[in-house]
Design a protein around this motif. Structure first.
Motif, mmCIF file in Angstrom:
data_model
loop_
_atom_site.group_PDB
_atom_site.id
_atom_site.type_symbol
_atom_site.label_atom_id
_atom_site.label_comp_id
_atom_site.label_asym_id
_atom_site.label_seq_id
_atom_site.Cartn_x
_atom_site.Cartn_y
_atom_site.Cartn_z
ATOM 1 N N ILE A 225 0.831 -1.202 0.000
ATOM 2 C CA ILE A 225 0.000 0.000 0.000
ATOM 3 C C ILE A 225 0.869 1.257 0.000
ATOM 4 N N SER A 226 1.910 1.279 0.824
ATOM 5 C CA SER A 226 2.760 2.473 0.883
ATOM 6 C C SER A 226 3.489 2.690 -0.443
ATOM 7 N N LEU A 231 3.674 5.590 -5.900
ATOM 8 C CA LEU A 231 3.466 5.575 -7.353
ATOM 9 C C LEU A 231 2.337 6.518 -7.766
ATOM 10 N N PHE A 232 1.377 6.763 -6.870
ATOM 11 C CA PHE A 232 0.376 7.815 -7.121
ATOM 12 C C PHE A 232 1.084 9.166 -7.248
ATOM 13 N N ASP A 233 1.943 9.446 -6.269
ATOM 14 C CA ASP A 233 2.619 10.741 -6.212
ATOM 15 C C ASP A 233 3.541 10.960 -7.409
ATOM 16 N N ILE A 252 -8.159 -4.021 1.224
ATOM 17 C CA ILE A 252 -7.180 -4.473 2.212
ATOM 18 C C ILE A 252 -7.448 -3.812 3.567
ATOM 19 N N ASP A 253 -7.785 -2.526 3.546
ATOM 20 C CA ASP A 253 -8.136 -1.826 4.788
ATOM 21 C C ASP A 253 -9.331 -2.469 5.473
ATOM 22 N N MET A 283 0.013 -8.014 -7.580
ATOM 23 C CA MET A 283 -0.570 -8.285 -6.266
ATOM 24 C C MET A 283 -0.365 -7.070 -5.361
ATOM 25 N N VAL A 284 -1.447 -6.590 -4.762
ATOM 26 C CA VAL A 284 -1.382 -5.492 -3.803
ATOM 27 C C VAL A 284 -1.598 -6.079 -2.413
ATOM 28 N N LEU A 285 -0.691 -5.773 -1.488
ATOM 29 C CA LEU A 285 -0.807 -6.329 -0.144
ATOM 30 C C LEU A 285 -0.457 -5.271 0.903
ATOM 31 N N ARG A 286 -0.853 -5.556 2.130
ATOM 32 C CA ARG A 286 -0.630 -4.585 3.199
ATOM 33 C C ARG A 286 0.860 -4.514 3.529
#
Length: 288
Positions: A225-226, A231-233, A252-253, A283-286
């Motif tokens: 997530i971080s 990558l958004f920024d 995930i939240d 894959m997106v993970l916490r």
């Protein structure tokens, strides 16, 4: 399967899949289905085969579907022009009736029929059934486009306990009985979170999160997530991928263990993701 693929090789493939089958047996996997994988008939049949195979190996599959292209097609047939604001369909009172008819009627029952014909056991419901998806108006200029306020997951759990594959169309309602068009990615994230699903699979029209959006070879296989927020920024995650990754983070939240963004146009991508080391997509993970 290739005629030159020997019986021994086929047996080896099944043996290699065994640890993954054990890992997911009895676990809940939510699949968000839409895009070109839904339009192409051959791909649709392969997706339904994958879903039934998962179900037969003991995976508790929940299928959440959209249907934007078919809604636009029906609106055109009825003489209504499809209008979008910030990627969201403007939905007046007449349009939301069309959305309900196409999503909860035609598409939902068609997918149930596909699964049953392929050997599965499915039950189609909408977000209005059992007040599964409660919603409110997102923005007056969008009309009857909804923001989810609550998910009542009991109906889905009841179907899973009875051995069904729930097939969910993403229309919601409020306490006054107004019907809302709900974004399918968002609905899948909320439903997967409420179910504490082991996996949420988001089927899209691209390979996953790419460092270079024009180069599929730059696929990022795994991201926290971080890292996603970085990558958004930096602008790597942009355009239509922003709301999809937001939905991954939301899921995930809310309790989903891992979320996968994958290309639904690749045959049997679901099986590649769940039953092989290499997986498919991002894959997106916490954060650990």
């Amino acid at each position: 399967m290739d005629k030159y693929f020997s019986n021994a090789q086929r047996a080896e493939v099944l043996t290699q899949a065994l640890p993954y089958i054990k890992r997911y047996n009895g676990e809940i996997v939510v699949i968000k289905y839409g895009g070109n994988a839904m339009i192409n008939q051959e791909l649709k049949e392969q997706v339904m085969q994958d879903i039934v195979l998962l179900w037969l190996t003991g995976v508790k599959v929940v299928l959440v579907h959209g249907g934007g292209p078919e809604i636009s097609e029906m609106m055109s047939k009825l003489g209504k022009e499809a209008k979008f604001v910030d990627g969201l369909r403007v939905t007046d009172k007449e349009s939301v009736d069309i959305v309900q008819m196409v999503l909860a009627g035609k598409i939902n029952k068609s997918l149930v029929n596909y699964i049953e014909r392929t050997g599965g056991k499915a039950m189609g419901i909408s977000g209005m059934d059992g007040r599964l998806i409660e919603a409110k108006m997102k923005n007056e200029k969008l009309g009857y486009v909804g923001t989810i306020t609550k998910v009542n997951i009991e109906t889905v759990n009841d179907l899973l306990e009875k051995g069904y594959i729930p097939v969910i169309s993403t229309v919601g309602c409020d306490k006054e009985g107004n019907v809302y068009n709900i974004n399918a990615d968002t609905a899948a994230a909320f439903i997967a979170g409420a179910l504490n699903a082991k996996r949420l699979i988001m089927m899209t029209d691209i390979a996953g999160i790419l460092k270079d959006k024009d180069d599929p070879s730059t696929l990022i296989p795994e991201i926290t997530i971080s890292q996603a927020k970085q990558l958004f920024d930096s602008g790597v995650i942009s355009g239509g991928m922003i709301p999809k990754v937001d939905c991954c983070i939301e899921a995930i939240d809310k309790g989903v263990q891992k979320v996968i963004i994958m290309d639904g146009r690749v045959p049997h991508s679901i099986l590649m993701e769940l039953f092989t080391d290499e997986g498919a997509g991002t894959m997106v993970l916490r954060d650990k």
